[in-house]
Write an enzyme that holds these catalytic residues in place. Structure first.
Site, PDB file in Angstrom:
ATOM      1  CG  ASN A 257      -9.400   4.200  -2.783  1.00  0.00           C
ATOM      2  OD1 ASN A 257      -9.665   5.084  -1.671  1.00  0.00           O
ATOM      3  ND2 ASN A 257     -10.419   3.541  -3.397  1.00  0.00           N
TER       4      ASN A 257
ATOM      5  NE  ARG B 152      -3.855   1.295   2.381  1.00  0.00           N
ATOM      6  CZ  ARG B 152      -3.785   2.079   3.343  1.00  0.00           C
ATOM      7  NH1 ARG B 152      -2.828   1.756   4.279  1.00  0.00           N
ATOM      8  NH2 ARG B 152      -4.525   2.999   3.798  1.00  0.00           N
TER       9      ARG B 152
ATOM     10  CG  HIS C 177     -12.720   4.674   1.595  1.00  0.00           C
ATOM     11  ND1 HIS C 177     -13.893   4.283   1.335  1.00  0.00           N
ATOM     12  CD2 HIS C 177     -12.359   4.497   0.247  1.00  0.00           C
ATOM     13  CE1 HIS C 177     -14.231   3.807   0.014  1.00  0.00           C
ATOM     14  NE2 HIS C 177     -13.068   3.803  -0.266  1.00  0.00           N
TER      15      HIS C 177
END
EC number: 1.1.1.27
Length: 331
Positions: free
Chosen positions: A137, A105, A192
């Site tokens: 994102n 990530r 989120h």
């Protein structure tokens, strides 16, 4: 004389009038296009600009939408040059790198930061007074990045956050109760995605607290297993991606919902990503979703939610995780 001259006689020279509610969508991928069509069909702006680095794809999408101009009331423009976005009221950023298989990530974040280093200054250059809405994102971190890179005040940088998570939550509660989602009031706050926080204590229908009727709601000891609904919210995106390859429609509608509240100065409350430093015991400069009021100036107010100790702890844990990633970024 040309056909046009034979048909039309000119009465006055028109002064160019700028659009008062122009919206720009950056990125014409699945999410960008779903956002664009949702904004168009809700008739929210008199001009919609689209921008992307992929010139052919952009050209094709713009042309395809322009072919439907007869059925719309919005002027549609597109270019890879950001001058096309000039004087936008709201700029929606959906562009970004996709996560590759096995990619961390943090690595994805840094790749997107590098993309934002190009996008954000260009937006600021042509629309210095716009409201920036980040959808790419990981949205909470990238909203922080956009805020830092833009130099905008915090009220003008918003992340789409858990607006969609909350919509999914309300849909699933509605399915279980056989009610329309708009009658099921429920909020998901925080980050989120995977570590989002469902506020079970606030779930109500017509003011009737569901936790009042079922005190175990949302816990392991709940015989009705309401907790599974939040798991379904979290897994929902992965499930859609597994089945069709990407998510688009719901996030597009969610974006249009937020744009509407801003453009029409509705003062509606939405769970969107904003700077939460100093709230709920969060100490660092991080963006997380909390119920916020949206209007013409962007995000004007934040609602003080009554959270349980466990919920606050989850928020703080998310904040620490995000800060851990953010402090490693090179901006």
């Amino acid at each position: 004389m040309s056909t046009k001259e034979k048909l039309i006689s000119h009465v006055m020279k028109e002064e160019p009038v700028g659009s008062r509610n122009k919206v720009t969508v950056v990125g014409v991928g699945m999410v960008g296009m779903a956002s664009a069509i949702s904004i168009l069909l809700k008739d929210l702006c008199d001009e919609l600009a689209m921008v992307d680095v992929m010139e052919d794809k952009l050209k094709g999408e713009v042309m395809d939408l322009q072919h439907g101009s007869l059925f719309l009331k919005t002027k549609i423009v597109g270019d890879k040059d950001y001058s096309v976005t000039a004087n936008s009221k709201v700029v929606v950023v959906t562009a970004g790198a996709r996560q590759q298989e096995g990619e961390s990530r943090l690595n994805l974040v840094q790749r997107n930061v590098n993309i934002f280093k190009f996008i954000i200054p260009n937006i600021v250059k042509y629309s210095p007074n716009c409201i920036l809405m980040v959808v790419s994102n990981p949205v909470d971190i990238l909203t922080y990045v956009a805020w830092k890179l833009s130099g905008f005040p915090r009220n003008r940088v918003i992340g789409s956050g858990t607006n969609l998570d909350s919509a999914r939550f309300r849909h699933l509660i509605g399915e279980k109760l056989h009610l329309h989602p708009s009658s099921c009031h429920a909020w998901i706050v925080g980050e989120h995605g995977d570590s989002s926080v469902p506020v079970w204590s606030g779930v109500n229908v017509a003011g009737v607290s569901l936790q009042g009727l079922n005190p175990q709601m949302g816990t392991e000891g709940d015989g009705e297993n309401w907790k599974a609904i939040h798991k379904e919210v979290v897994d929902g995106a992965y499930e859609v991606i597994k089945l069709k390859g990407y998510t688009s429609w719901a996030i597009g509608m969610s974006v249009a919902d937020l744009v509407e509240s801003i453009i029409k100065n509705m003062h509606k409350v939405h769970p969107v990503s904003t700077l939460v430093q100093g709230m709920h015991g969060v100490k660092d400069e991080v963006f997380l979703s909390v119920p916020s009021v949206l209007g013409n100036s962007g995000l004007t107010d934040v609602i003080h939610m009554t959270l349980k100790a466990e919920e606050e702890k989850q928020l703080q844990k998310s904040a620490e995780t995000l800060w851990g990633v953010q402090k490693e970024l090179t901006l």
